[in-house]
Design an enzyme around this catalytic site. Structure first.
Site, PDB file in Angstrom:
ATOM      1  N   SER A 211      42.281  47.709  40.243  1.00 13.70           N
ATOM      2  CA  SER A 211      41.930  47.795  41.475  1.00 13.70           C
ATOM      3  C   SER A 211      42.922  48.711  42.225  1.00 13.70           C
ATOM      4  O   SER A 211      44.078  48.365  42.093  1.00 13.70           O
ATOM      5  CB  SER A 211      42.090  46.257  42.162  1.00 13.70           C
ATOM      6  OG  SER A 211      42.264  46.464  43.448  1.00 13.70           O
TER       7      SER A 211
ATOM      8  N   HIS B 183      37.927  49.891  40.930  1.00 13.27           N
ATOM      9  CA  HIS B 183      37.468  49.054  41.791  1.00 13.27           C
ATOM     10  C   HIS B 183      38.159  49.193  43.252  1.00 13.27           C
ATOM     11  O   HIS B 183      39.218  49.470  43.162  1.00 13.27           O
ATOM     12  CB  HIS B 183      37.802  47.545  41.084  1.00 13.27           C
ATOM     13  CG  HIS B 183      37.417  46.417  41.964  1.00 13.27           C
ATOM     14  ND1 HIS B 183      36.210  45.672  41.670  1.00 13.27           N
ATOM     15  CD2 HIS B 183      38.154  45.707  43.045  1.00 13.27           C
ATOM     16  CE1 HIS B 183      36.178  44.853  42.757  1.00 13.27           C
ATOM     17  NE2 HIS B 183      37.152  44.694  43.247  1.00 13.27           N
TER      18      HIS B 183
ATOM     19  N   ASP C 242      38.503  47.752  46.971  1.00 21.73           N
ATOM     20  CA  ASP C 242      38.360  46.567  47.888  1.00 21.73           C
ATOM     21  C   ASP C 242      38.534  47.219  49.538  1.00 21.73           C
ATOM     22  O   ASP C 242      39.421  47.544  49.851  1.00 21.73           O
ATOM     23  CB  ASP C 242      39.587  45.794  47.620  1.00 21.73           C
ATOM     24  CG  ASP C 242      39.733  45.173  46.177  1.00 21.73           C
ATOM     25  OD1 ASP C 242      38.609  44.394  46.052  1.00 21.73           O
ATOM     26  OD2 ASP C 242      40.494  45.251  45.390  1.00 21.73           O
TER      27      ASP C 242
ATOM     28  N   MET D 223      38.354  45.855  53.010  1.00 23.02           N
ATOM     29  CA  MET D 223      38.476  44.559  54.084  1.00 23.02           C
ATOM     30  C   MET D 223      38.283  45.057  55.482  1.00 23.02           C
ATOM     31  O   MET D 223      38.755  45.994  55.957  1.00 23.02           O
ATOM     32  CB  MET D 223      39.711  44.060  53.647  1.00 23.02           C
ATOM     33  CG  MET D 223      40.081  43.725  52.165  1.00 23.02           C
ATOM     34  SD  MET D 223      41.477  43.107  52.147  1.00 23.02           S
ATOM     35  CE  MET D 223      41.915  43.125  50.171  1.00 23.02           C
TER      36      MET D 223
ATOM     37  N   HIS E 183      33.873  46.869  46.328  1.00 24.73           N
ATOM     38  CA  HIS E 183      33.857  45.627  46.748  1.00 24.73           C
ATOM     39  C   HIS E 183      34.048  45.409  48.091  1.00 24.73           C
ATOM     40  O   HIS E 183      35.090  45.449  48.732  1.00 24.73           O
ATOM     41  CB  HIS E 183      34.753  44.813  45.873  1.00 24.73           C
ATOM     42  CG  HIS E 183      35.076  43.235  46.018  1.00 24.73           C
ATOM     43  ND1 HIS E 183      36.350  42.631  45.713  1.00 24.73           N
ATOM     44  CD2 HIS E 183      34.105  42.457  46.851  1.00 24.73           C
ATOM     45  CE1 HIS E 183      35.650  41.387  46.303  1.00 24.73           C
ATOM     46  NE2 HIS E 183      34.860  41.219  46.762  1.00 24.73           N
TER      47      HIS E 183
ATOM     48  N   MET F 212      34.457  43.578  51.273  1.00 25.41           N
ATOM     49  CA  MET F 212      34.893  42.112  51.841  1.00 25.41           C
ATOM     50  C   MET F 212      34.800  42.193  53.249  1.00 25.41           C
ATOM     51  O   MET F 212      35.599  42.273  54.102  1.00 25.41           O
ATOM     52  CB  MET F 212      35.986  41.820  51.249  1.00 25.41           C
ATOM     53  CG  MET F 212      36.256  41.369  50.067  1.00 25.41           C
ATOM     54  SD  MET F 212      38.092  41.408  49.292  1.00 25.41           S
ATOM     55  CE  MET F 212      38.105  42.833  48.759  1.00 25.41           C
TER      56      MET F 212
ATOM     57  N   MET G  35      35.054  35.506  42.186  1.00 22.50           N
ATOM     58  CA  MET G  35      36.227  35.699  42.604  1.00 22.50           C
ATOM     59  C   MET G  35      37.292  34.436  42.151  1.00 22.50           C
ATOM     60  O   MET G  35      36.793  33.461  41.953  1.00 22.50           O
ATOM     61  CB  MET G  35      36.298  35.658  44.281  1.00 22.50           C
ATOM     62  CG  MET G  35      35.792  36.627  44.935  1.00 22.50           C
ATOM     63  SD  MET G  35      36.300  38.363  44.469  1.00 22.50           S
ATOM     64  CE  MET G  35      38.252  38.193  44.758  1.00 22.50           C
TER      65      MET G  35
ATOM     66  N   ASP H 195      37.570  38.865  39.390  1.00 22.95           N
ATOM     67  CA  ASP H 195      38.247  39.483  40.251  1.00 22.95           C
ATOM     68  C   ASP H 195      39.602  38.546  40.850  1.00 22.95           C
ATOM     69  O   ASP H 195      39.004  37.819  41.523  1.00 22.95           O
ATOM     70  CB  ASP H 195      37.583  40.130  41.190  1.00 22.95           C
ATOM     71  CG  ASP H 195      38.326  41.039  42.141  1.00 22.95           C
ATOM     72  OD1 ASP H 195      39.605  41.337  42.047  1.00 22.95           O
ATOM     73  OD2 ASP H 195      37.820  41.551  43.346  1.00 22.95           O
TER      74      ASP H 195
HETATM   75  C1  DX5 Z   1      41.367  40.650  46.126  1.00 27.60           C
HETATM   76  C2  DX5 Z   1      40.708  41.603  45.766  1.00 27.60           C
HETATM   77  C3  DX5 Z   1      41.141  42.081  44.378  1.00 27.60           C
HETATM   78  C4  DX5 Z   1      42.558  42.467  44.208  1.00 27.60           C
HETATM   79  C5  DX5 Z   1      43.030  41.996  42.767  1.00 27.60           C
HETATM   80  O1  DX5 Z   1      40.842  40.310  47.365  1.00 27.60           O
HETATM   81  O2  DX5 Z   1      39.500  41.705  45.752  1.00 27.60           O
HETATM   82  O3  DX5 Z   1      40.457  42.939  43.728  1.00 27.60           O
HETATM   83  O4  DX5 Z   1      42.769  43.846  44.449  1.00 27.60           O
HETATM   84  O5  DX5 Z   1      44.305  42.212  42.695  1.00 27.60           O
HETATM   85  P1  DX5 Z   1      45.175  41.295  41.542  1.00 27.60           P
HETATM   86  O6  DX5 Z   1      44.498  41.706  40.156  1.00 27.60           O
HETATM   87  O7  DX5 Z   1      46.663  41.586  41.573  1.00 27.60           O
HETATM   88  O8  DX5 Z   1      44.908  39.791  41.844  1.00 27.60           O
HETATM   89 ZN    ZN Z   2      38.160  43.188  44.779  1.00 26.10          ZN
END
Ligand code: DX5
Ligand code: ZN
Length: 214
Positions: free
Chosen positions: A6, A31, A33, A35, A64, A66, A135, A173
């Protein structure tokens, strides 16, 4: 095990360096993320960063989202060259339509569920999916502790996929490391996301190899 590091935990002061490491690694995908500060209590990065990453990254992108109303961004995500577009179950009242839009745009469709959302809520959509993302932390931040109940959810999802004749793969994840990664592999997870375990490691290439070997 397929590994999707990620980018959230990478060094944003020198992404080129970290992307070069990813390109040389055994990672299956990268990956990303995204947000919005509404669905999750944090804001990460947006389309200009994804486009920059896409130019430098040789691995397929696992995006991904969010965010609320992800259906508004299907074509913009497609235009970044993303391979997988993941939307959250919790923000899509018309999930079937969104999944069809993602597939019509030429991407693989992933649906993500939060730790408190039961696997059986996916019963009527799972046959349409290419991937289910479970998740194992509450989304919004890297570096959180793995929620152990996720292991049972992986097993439940595996059974649901078999019952419905789905070809979806199971990705997990949050809080993944060598220990939780092994437990996930034992339950039937096929891909793990790893942020801190990879990017905070003394040897990120080795950390990716360790997970890939599970
Ligand atoms: C959290 C993200 C993850 C995050 C995982 O909201 O969706 O993808 O980056 O990070 P680690 O592996 O550090 O938990
Ligand atoms: Zn993620």
């Amino acid at each position: 095990m397929k590994v999707a590091p990620s980018l959230l935990s990478a060094n944003f002061g020198n992404l080129e360096h970290d992307l070069d490491m990813i390109n040389r690694s055994e990672a299956a995908m990268l990956h990303l993320d995204i947000m919005d500060g509404v669905f999750v209590p944090n804001i990460s990065f947006g389309f200009p960063v994804i486009e920059y990453v896409q130019r430098l990254c040789k691995k397929p992108l696992d995006v991904h989202l969010m965010i609320v109303e992800p259906q508004k961004f299907v074509s913009q995500v497609r235009d970044t060259g993303a391979t997988i577009m993941n939307v959250h179950y919790e923000v899509c009242p018309h999930l079937h339509r969104v999944v069809q839009q993602i597939k019509s745009a030429g991407m693989q469709a992933g649906v993500t569920i939060n730790p408190a959302t039961p696997v059986h809520m996916l019963r009527d959509i799972v046959a349409d999916l290419d991937l289910v993302l479970l998740m194992s932390v509450n989304p919004g931040f890297g570096g959180q502790k793995f929620i152990p109940g996720t292991l049972r959810k992986v097993a439940e999802l595996k059974q649901l996929i078999a019952e419905t004749g789905s070809h979806a793969i199971i990705e997990v994840d949050g809080g993944v490391n060598d220990v939780t990664g092994r437990q996930l592999a034992e339950q039937g997870a096929e891909m793990v996301v790893a942020g801190n375990y990879v990017f905070k490691a003394a040897d990120p290439l080795q950390a990716i190899s360790t997970l890939a070997a599970l």
